[in-house]
Design a protein around this motif. Sequence first.
Motif, mmCIF file in Angstrom:
data_model
loop_
_atom_site.group_PDB
_atom_site.id
_atom_site.type_symbol
_atom_site.label_atom_id
_atom_site.label_comp_id
_atom_site.label_asym_id
_atom_site.label_seq_id
_atom_site.Cartn_x
_atom_site.Cartn_y
_atom_site.Cartn_z
ATOM 1 N N GLY A 79 -10.628 2.103 -3.548
ATOM 2 C CA GLY A 79 -10.445 0.585 -2.862
ATOM 3 C C GLY A 79 -11.739 0.146 -2.030
ATOM 4 N N ASN A 135 -5.992 -7.851 -3.835
ATOM 5 C CA ASN A 135 -5.057 -6.706 -3.786
ATOM 6 C C ASN A 135 -5.480 -5.444 -3.938
ATOM 7 N N GLU A 136 -6.937 -5.362 -3.620
ATOM 8 C CA GLU A 136 -7.783 -3.803 -3.463
ATOM 9 C C GLU A 136 -7.242 -3.357 -2.131
ATOM 10 N N PRO A 137 -6.800 -1.982 -2.355
ATOM 11 C CA PRO A 137 -6.437 -1.007 -1.403
ATOM 12 C C PRO A 137 -7.684 -1.238 0.044
ATOM 13 N N ASP A 148 -4.397 0.647 3.793
ATOM 14 C CA ASP A 148 -3.335 1.077 2.904
ATOM 15 C C ASP A 148 -3.625 2.614 2.984
ATOM 16 N N ILE A 189 -9.166 0.788 2.860
ATOM 17 C CA ILE A 189 -9.213 2.430 3.079
ATOM 18 C C ILE A 189 -10.136 2.825 4.246
ATOM 19 N N LEU A 231 -1.706 7.097 -2.107
ATOM 20 C CA LEU A 231 -1.766 5.573 -2.467
ATOM 21 C C LEU A 231 -0.519 5.160 -3.288
ATOM 22 N N LYS A 232 -0.228 6.154 -4.454
ATOM 23 C CA LYS A 232 0.608 5.756 -5.518
ATOM 24 C C LYS A 232 2.024 6.043 -4.994
#
Length: 258
Positions: free
Chosen positions: A31, A3-5, A93, A7, A157-158
Motif C-alpha cells: 500500500g 482503495n490502496e491501504p 489501515d 500504512i 491486512l487481510k
Amino acid sequence: MANEPLILVSNDDGITAPGIKVLVECVKKLGKVVVVAPDSPQSGMGHAITINKPLRLVEVDLFGEEVLAYQCSGTPADCVKLAVDKVLHRQPDLLVSGINHGSNSSINILYSGTMSAAMEGAIEGMKAVGFSLMDYSYEADFTMAAHVVDVVAAAVLKNGLPADTLLNVNIPKVDELKGIKVCRQARAKWKEDFDERIDPYKRKYYWLTGKFVQMDHGEDTDEWALGHGSASVVPVQFDLTAHHAMGSINSWDLNEKI
C-alpha cells in the motif's frame, strides 16, 4: 489508487536505521507508505511521551519520492501521536514498527520503544505490529526478517486483529527459519547489575549490566520458539488489568473502615 491501504511506519532505532529501510521496502508492496520516526535512537524509551519541551517534525527524503517521510524530535509514541494528528488524513489501515535491532521478546516489551509505537497505534484503534530481529549489529542481515514481515503484514491486512490487540513479532538470527509460531510471552527478566566506575574527575558513576534469566521453560512461549529457530508472534493487549486477581483483592473488604 483510492482503495490502496495506507500504512504508517515508525521505529525506535531512528529514521536512518537499516531496519526501518527494510521494513519500508517490505510494506511498499502492500500500500501507500507514510513514515514518521525519531530523528535519533530512542531504544529503551518504553511508552515515554514528551511533555516538557517542543516537538519538531521535519519532512525528509530518505525512502524515495513515493514515500512521505518525517523525522520527529520525540519518542516513538510521540511519532505516532503526531502522525495521527498532523500528518495522516485518515486512519491508517496498518501500523508497523521496526525492524528493531535486537530482541523485544518476553519482558523486553515493557522497555521497548519499538513496541510502544505499535502500542500507541493500537490505542488509536489501528491494526499494529512491532517487528524485531535478534541481532544488535548495525550490519545485521535482514533477509529472514523481511520474509516474516511480508507474511505477517499481509495476513494482518487481510484478516484484521481482535479489538485492542497488537502483535509482537520477533525473528531469530538464523540461516534457515523453521516457521512462525503464535506464542505466549515467556516469564523471564533481566537480573541487573550496576557496574560502579570512576570518571576522570574521580566521581562515581554506574553502568547498567546484567544477564537475562528465564523462569519459564514452557514450549508455548516466545523464548522457546526463538531458541528453536522459529519466529514468535505474541498477541498483546494494552489493558494491564490482572483480572484473575480482582476476586482476591475484593475479599480484603477495603470499604470496611471507610
